[in-house]
Design an enzyme around this catalytic site. Structure first.
Site, mmCIF file in Angstrom:
data_model
loop_
_atom_site.group_PDB
_atom_site.id
_atom_site.type_symbol
_atom_site.label_atom_id
_atom_site.label_comp_id
_atom_site.label_asym_id
_atom_site.label_seq_id
_atom_site.Cartn_x
_atom_site.Cartn_y
_atom_site.Cartn_z
ATOM 1 N N LYS A 1 1.404 -0.888 -0.112
ATOM 2 C CA LYS A 1 -0.069 0.256 -0.255
ATOM 3 C C LYS A 1 0.712 1.563 -0.181
ATOM 4 O O LYS A 1 0.555 2.379 -0.514
ATOM 5 C CB LYS A 1 -0.878 -0.191 1.331
ATOM 6 C CG LYS A 1 -2.384 1.099 1.199
ATOM 7 C CD LYS A 1 -3.471 0.667 2.547
ATOM 8 C CE LYS A 1 -2.329 1.188 3.757
ATOM 9 N NZ LYS A 1 -3.593 0.950 4.702
ATOM 10 N N ARG A 2 2.004 1.401 0.652
ATOM 11 C CA ARG A 2 2.947 2.638 0.628
ATOM 12 C C ARG A 2 3.660 2.684 -0.275
ATOM 13 O O ARG A 2 3.645 3.594 -0.796
ATOM 14 C CB ARG A 2 3.791 2.158 1.429
ATOM 15 C CG ARG A 2 3.237 3.183 3.340
ATOM 16 C CD ARG A 2 3.821 2.561 4.140
ATOM 17 N NE ARG A 2 2.951 1.245 5.186
ATOM 18 C CZ ARG A 2 1.970 1.034 5.310
ATOM 19 N NH1 ARG A 2 1.017 1.889 5.445
ATOM 20 N NH2 ARG A 2 1.492 -0.309 5.724
#
Ligand code: GLU
Length: 510
Positions: free
Chosen positions: A265-266
């Protein structure tokens, strides 16, 4: 025995579906369709502590948006195997774990978390700090406690878990369709918990029991589940289901664009691309994660891109419809190594799909955007605009940005170009051009180009040097589709008026 192919996608509703999860669903779907089989959606929600509100709906909506539609499953109607939420199948699991207790391949354990922690401390240096064939001898379980003591504890309602009894010396062979044979020695495995006294099975038991009950023939899932596969194979054996054990295929990871590590996600936040199919709003953190749908991707482009992250059709074909992917799909062509995500290539896929849309399809989108900005135009005009801007767009939602000057005169002029190209000779050229355009009877690209060149040459100027500043005068922006086609479409009267306007706004610069 020739069984009908049945595969499942079995996510846990613990958050939004990562694009890696969508790829797993897609490969299952393609495999099922290729073999005339069934694709099932099962929700593995036995760990209630990790349940996230809205995640189930998100998974269902994502599959629908992608066109990966299950034959049966939660949210899609059922077959004879409903329900498809494990929390609603709770009553089914106990009998199987009791079968394991009876054939002595599982046992009760009464250890408290503190006792387990103390055991880990004690065995820390020995490499066997898990609950296994060595350590279980020193713990409180039905293998070490007298039978009546076990019965007393069970009768008094003392909390317990049921653990698998992994043998000391056994080779467990997992046949993986992607990786070949994986052999694990049982001494490397631990006695995983299968069932808890609250009546809930753990992932491992529920997963195997449901695959058996739902007549799953192939388990196609992410590589992160490979370490669990030996336990699953062992469970099939202990339950006497070896004959109907599914075949396994563990998919390679989706990697960061740089290739080091799993796409997270990052990375999406860091590099500015979505890692989720749909936008997701986390009501606990207030955080919103971007989605491919909201960014303007076509679902067909998104899944086409995803399909090729870890699989290839055996030739160089890149653009494939879902049906073409079904026809070409084979597990043998799934790679063993991780697939690097490529954000630029993902955009490229969308661009290719956009170019393949008919003008009629794109027209609806352009018309809506034009209208939303308070303008209107005839259909044939809109169609011509589409023709011109189609090559320039990656996304439908860029249409207005790319085409607004076809509907209104510019109010600002690209400053960089103006600074560089608005030379002393330009105002005179522009006013001469205005005159010359006025004289054109048939205001088409060919005539316009001829007149443009002639006007420049008559002033001893190079036409090539004037094209960009002319573009800025009529559109406000530094680049766009074919210049003289654009000029022709905007039309003689409007172009003449825009040249006059640009002249009066920019002439004082020199
Ligand atoms: N519930 C597991 C997951 O969340 C399923 C793993 C499997 O497919 O066996 O991915």
């Amino acid at each position: 025995m020739n069984r009908k192919v049945r595969v499942r996608f079995a996510p846990s509703p613990t958050g939004p579906l990562h694009m890696g999860g969508v790829r797993t669903a897609l490969y299952n779907f393609l495999f099922a369709k290729k073999h005339g089989g069934d694709f099932i959606l099962r929700l593995e929600d036995t760990d209630q502590s990790r349940y996230v509100q809205g995640a189930e709906e998100y998974i269902i909506e994502s599959l629908k948006w992608c066109g990966i539609v299950p034959n049966e499953g939660q949210g899609f109607g059922g077959g004879i195997h409903a329900p498809y939420r494990q929390s609603e199948r709770k009553h089914l699991y106990k009998q199987y774990v009791m079968q394991l207790i009876e054939n002595e391949t599982a046992y009760y354990a009464f250890d408290t978390p503190e006792e387990i922690e103390a055991m880990r401390e004690r065995f820390k240096s020995t490499n066997t700090a898990s609950y296994n064939y060595v350590t279980r001898e020193a713990m409180k379980n039905s293998l070490t406690l007298p039978k009546d003591e076990v019965n007393r504890r069970l009768a008094s309602g003392e909390p317990y878990v049921i653990r698998i009894k992994i043998p000391r010396k056994e080779e467990i062979r997992v046949k993986d369709l992607i990786r070949g044979n994986v052999v694990v020695h049982s001494s490397q495995m631990d006695d995983k918990v299968l069932f808890k006294s609250d009546g809930m099975p753990t992932y491992h038991l529920a997963n195997v029991v449901d695959d058996y009950l739902m007549e799953i023939t192939h388990v196609i899932r992410g590589e992160e589940w490979l370490p669990s596969a030996p336990l699953h194979v062992f469970l099939y054996k202990c339950l006497g289901w070896e004959q109907v054990m599914p075949e396994f295929a563990h998919l390679p990871l989706l990697l960061k664009p740089e290739g080091n590590g799993k796409l997270s996600k990052r990375d999406g936040d860091r590099l500015g691309f979505p890692v989720f199919p749909l936008q997701w709003h986390d009501s606990n953190t207030g955080e919103t994660n971007a989605g491919y749908r909201e960014k303007g991707y076509f679902p067909e482009a998104f899944i086409n891109m995803l399909a090729l992250l870890g699989w290839n059709p055996g030739n160089n074909t890149e653009i494939m419809s879902l049906q073409e992917m079904i026809n070409l799909f084979s597990i043998e062509r799934i790679s063993k190594s991780g697939a690097k995500f490529d954000a630029a290539k993902t955009k490229w896929f969308n661009q290719q799909y956009l170019r393949n849309k008919t003008n009629a399809e794109l027209l609806v989108a352009l018309e809506a955007q034009v209208k939303a900005h308070g303008f209107a135009a005839a259909i044939d005009y809109l169609e011509k605009v589409i023709n011109l801007i189609k090559e320039k767009a990656y996304f439908i939602n860029e249409f207005w940005e790319l085409s607004n000057y076809f509907f209104k005169s510019p109010t600002t002029y690209d400053q960089d170009v103006v600074h560089k190209k608005w030379k002393d000779s330009v105002p005179h050229f522009i006013s001469q051009l205005e005159q010359a355009f006025y004289e054109i009877d048939t205001f088409n690209a060919e005539e316009i180009e001829k007149v443009f060149k002639h006007t420049a040459q008559s002033l001893d100027l190079s036409p090539g040097q004037l094209m960009q500043i002319f573009r800025v005068c009529i559109s406000g922006v530094s680049s766009g589709p074919a210049l003289f086609e654009t000029t022709a479409l905007i039309g003689k009267t409007e172009i003449i008026s825009r040249l006059g306007k640009a002249l009066s706004q920019l002439k004082n610069l020199v």
